[in-house]
Design an enzyme around this catalytic site. Structure first.
Site, PDB file in Angstrom:
ATOM      1  N   GLU A  94       0.832  -1.200   0.000  1.00  0.00           N
ATOM      2  CA  GLU A  94       0.000   0.000   0.000  1.00  0.00           C
ATOM      3  C   GLU A  94       0.870   1.255   0.000  1.00  0.00           C
ATOM      4  O   GLU A  94       1.961   1.270   0.572  1.00  0.00           O
ATOM      5  CB  GLU A  94      -0.916   0.000   1.228  1.00  0.00           C
ATOM      6  CG  GLU A  94      -1.923  -1.134   1.156  1.00  0.00           C
ATOM      7  CD  GLU A  94      -2.840  -1.226   2.367  1.00  0.00           C
ATOM      8  OE1 GLU A  94      -3.895  -1.850   2.229  1.00  0.00           O
ATOM      9  OE2 GLU A  94      -2.512  -0.688   3.433  1.00  0.00           O
ATOM     10  N   CYS A 107       3.463   8.599   0.853  1.00  0.00           N
ATOM     11  CA  CYS A 107       3.995   7.691   1.872  1.00  0.00           C
ATOM     12  C   CYS A 107       4.112   6.325   1.190  1.00  0.00           C
ATOM     13  O   CYS A 107       3.105   5.749   0.771  1.00  0.00           O
ATOM     14  CB  CYS A 107       3.019   7.648   3.050  1.00  0.00           C
ATOM     15  SG  CYS A 107       3.482   6.432   4.294  1.00  0.00           S
ATOM     16  N   CYS A 114       6.515  -7.025   6.932  1.00  0.00           N
ATOM     17  CA  CYS A 114       7.650  -6.487   7.690  1.00  0.00           C
ATOM     18  C   CYS A 114       8.179  -7.554   8.636  1.00  0.00           C
ATOM     19  O   CYS A 114       7.407  -8.328   9.199  1.00  0.00           O
ATOM     20  CB  CYS A 114       7.200  -5.259   8.495  1.00  0.00           C
ATOM     21  SG  CYS A 114       8.596  -4.408   9.272  1.00  0.00           S
ATOM     22  N   CYS A 118       6.481  -4.423  15.599  1.00  0.00           N
ATOM     23  CA  CYS A 118       5.976  -3.321  16.427  1.00  0.00           C
ATOM     24  C   CYS A 118       4.516  -3.625  16.779  1.00  0.00           C
ATOM     25  O   CYS A 118       3.703  -3.883  15.892  1.00  0.00           O
ATOM     26  CB  CYS A 118       6.095  -2.003  15.678  1.00  0.00           C
ATOM     27  SG  CYS A 118       7.780  -1.690  15.133  1.00  0.00           S
ATOM     28  N   CYS A 121       1.372  -1.776  15.168  1.00  0.00           N
ATOM     29  CA  CYS A 121       1.358  -1.564  13.718  1.00  0.00           C
ATOM     30  C   CYS A 121       0.664  -2.724  13.000  1.00  0.00           C
ATOM     31  O   CYS A 121       0.991  -3.890  13.227  1.00  0.00           O
ATOM     32  CB  CYS A 121       2.801  -1.431  13.245  1.00  0.00           C
ATOM     33  SG  CYS A 121       2.971  -1.470  11.459  1.00  0.00           S
ATOM     34  N   CYS A 339      -1.336   6.460   9.930  1.00  0.00           N
ATOM     35  CA  CYS A 339      -0.123   5.863  10.465  1.00  0.00           C
ATOM     36  C   CYS A 339      -0.399   4.590  11.264  1.00  0.00           C
ATOM     37  O   CYS A 339      -1.248   4.595  12.148  1.00  0.00           O
ATOM     38  CB  CYS A 339       0.520   6.880  11.394  1.00  0.00           C
ATOM     39  SG  CYS A 339       2.167   7.212  10.932  1.00  0.00           S
TER      40      CYS A 339
HETATM   41  S1  SF4 Z   1       6.086   0.237  12.381  1.00  0.00           S
HETATM   42 FE1  SF4 Z   1       5.281  -1.562  11.237  1.00  0.00          FE
HETATM   43  S2  SF4 Z   1       6.176  -1.396   9.189  1.00  0.00           S
HETATM   44 FE2  SF4 Z   1       7.367  -0.031  10.545  1.00  0.00          FE
HETATM   45  S3  SF4 Z   1       9.070  -1.301  11.272  1.00  0.00           S
HETATM   46 FE3  SF4 Z   1       7.445  -1.529  12.797  1.00  0.00          FE
HETATM   47  S4  SF4 Z   1       6.296  -3.357  12.140  1.00  0.00           S
HETATM   48 FE4  SF4 Z   1       7.549  -2.706  10.389  1.00  0.00          FE
END
Ligand code: SF4
Length: 346
Positions: A94, A107, A114, A118, A121, A339
């Site tokens: 995306e 963005c 990933c 996190c 996220c 975000c």
């Molecule tokens: S915020 Fe999301 S996309 Fe960014 S490094 Fe952490 S897990 Fe990966």
């Protein structure tokens, strides 16, 4: 046996020139094809009308031109546009267009999924499937530039690498994409208008400084207390704050460019006076500014934005210590483009 054709856009201009020389043609032919691929955005070899039919056929026999395709596009009531972009192998990433009064920001994503984890996220729920190629990153920017002209009558003005993925875990391809975005044969954008946002990989921050990159650096900090940061960004255990601090000092010494800290304040997680004081202390290590970002809960809702009073306390304390602080309002919430929300529903 079918020969696997190579993506022609993975070749540098020099490699294309060499290819034509090896084929008994002129090196200049490489420049012409390169121009078709990058400045003119050719999608097929047939489009390359100043190249002979035989040469086009020879290219067709040896290469493919991989382009992304905007699979679905959603527009938010605040003007934000989210593209679900289909890659040549069918995977989806995306990217988002964020318009304000004066600028249009893209963005973009750097990886499919990933590898980091996190907790706040949505992307972290998708395992990392692969890195994006330079042309796949570049094409996301081109698609948003086109949409910016179409919907806002102006070209794209800024780029942030804050979409899906950790850009410094795909460093070489991100750098190649930025080279193309900033080169006159690409989009000719100034690197000063590009921000690479990392969760903080110390070794790669130092490498960027050594490579004398010209774009800006942002770090998703979210806490300046190891214990708290590790609980929301588990890789902090491997790359603790003292290593991050050391890498950022190295970056500033070499580049003399300020760092932006991205910071979300969550209820019950990093909303105490102790958290604020730790951030103020961390900000004093290297010249910086802080962006406090409004958070959008992802489905399970374990993370909730802190109260306005807490955010005001952060702002007051940072300002009292002469640290520049901006509050970034969230955009595109209604289409899950804000975000931390990418990959929430697509
Ligand atoms: S915020 Fe999301 S996309 Fe960014 S490094 Fe952490 S897990 Fe990966």
């Amino acid at each position: 046996m079918e020969i696997k054709k190579k993506d022609i856009r993975a070749l540098t201009k020099e490699q294309l020139r060499e290819f034509f020389v090896n084929e008994g043609d002129k090196a200049f032919r490489g420049n012409q094809v390169y121009e078709w691929l990058w400045s003119k955005g050719a999608h097929t070899f047939e489009d390359m009308t100043n190249i002979s039919k035989e040469t086009r056929q020879m290219l067709e026999d040896n290469f493919v031109i991989n382009h992304i395709e905007v699979d679905t596009m959603q527009r938010s009531s605040d003007g934000t546009v989210k593209n679900a972009v289909k890659l040549h192998d069918g995977l989806i990433v995306e990217s988002v267009l964020i318009p304000t009064e004066t600028r249009t920001t893209a963005c973009v994503s750097s990886q499919v999924g990933c590898s980091l984890d996190c907790k706040f996220c949505a992307t972290s729920r998708l395992k990392r499937m692969r890195n994006l190629n330079p042309d796949e990153i570049y094409d996301q920017v081109v698609a948003i530039d086109r949409e910016s002209k179409l919907y806002f009558n102006r070209p794209l003005s800024n780029i942030v690498f804050m979409g899906m993925g950790e850009p410094l875990m795909n460093y070489n391809n991100v750098i190649k994409a930025i080279d193309k975005i900033t080169s006159p044969e690409g989009l000719g954008m100034s690197p000063k208008r590009i921000v690479v946002s990392t969760s903080g990989v110390p070794k790669m921050i130092k490498k960027m400084a050594d490579d004398a990159v010209k774009f800006n650096l942002a770090v998703s900090l979210h806490s300046a207390i190891d214990e708290v940061r590790t609980s929301i960004m588990p890789f902090n255990e491997t790359f603790p704050l003292k290593d991050l601090k050391e890498a950022l000092e190295y970056w500033y010494k070499k580049t003399e460019r300020k760092i932006t800290y991205e910071y979300v304040v969550w209820d019950g997680i990093n909303d105490s006076m102790k958290d604020i004081e730790a951030l103020v202390k961390f900000c004093k290590y290297v010249p910086c500014k802080v962006n406090i970002i409004e958070y959008n809960p992802i489905d399970d809702g374990a993370f909730q934005q802190a109260s306005n009073t807490t955010i005001d306390n952060y702002i007051a304390e940072l300002e009292r210590n002469r640290i520049v602080v901006n509050v970034r309002r969230s955009r595109g919430k209604d289409i899950d483009a804000a975000c931390g929300q990418l990959a929430n529903k697509t």
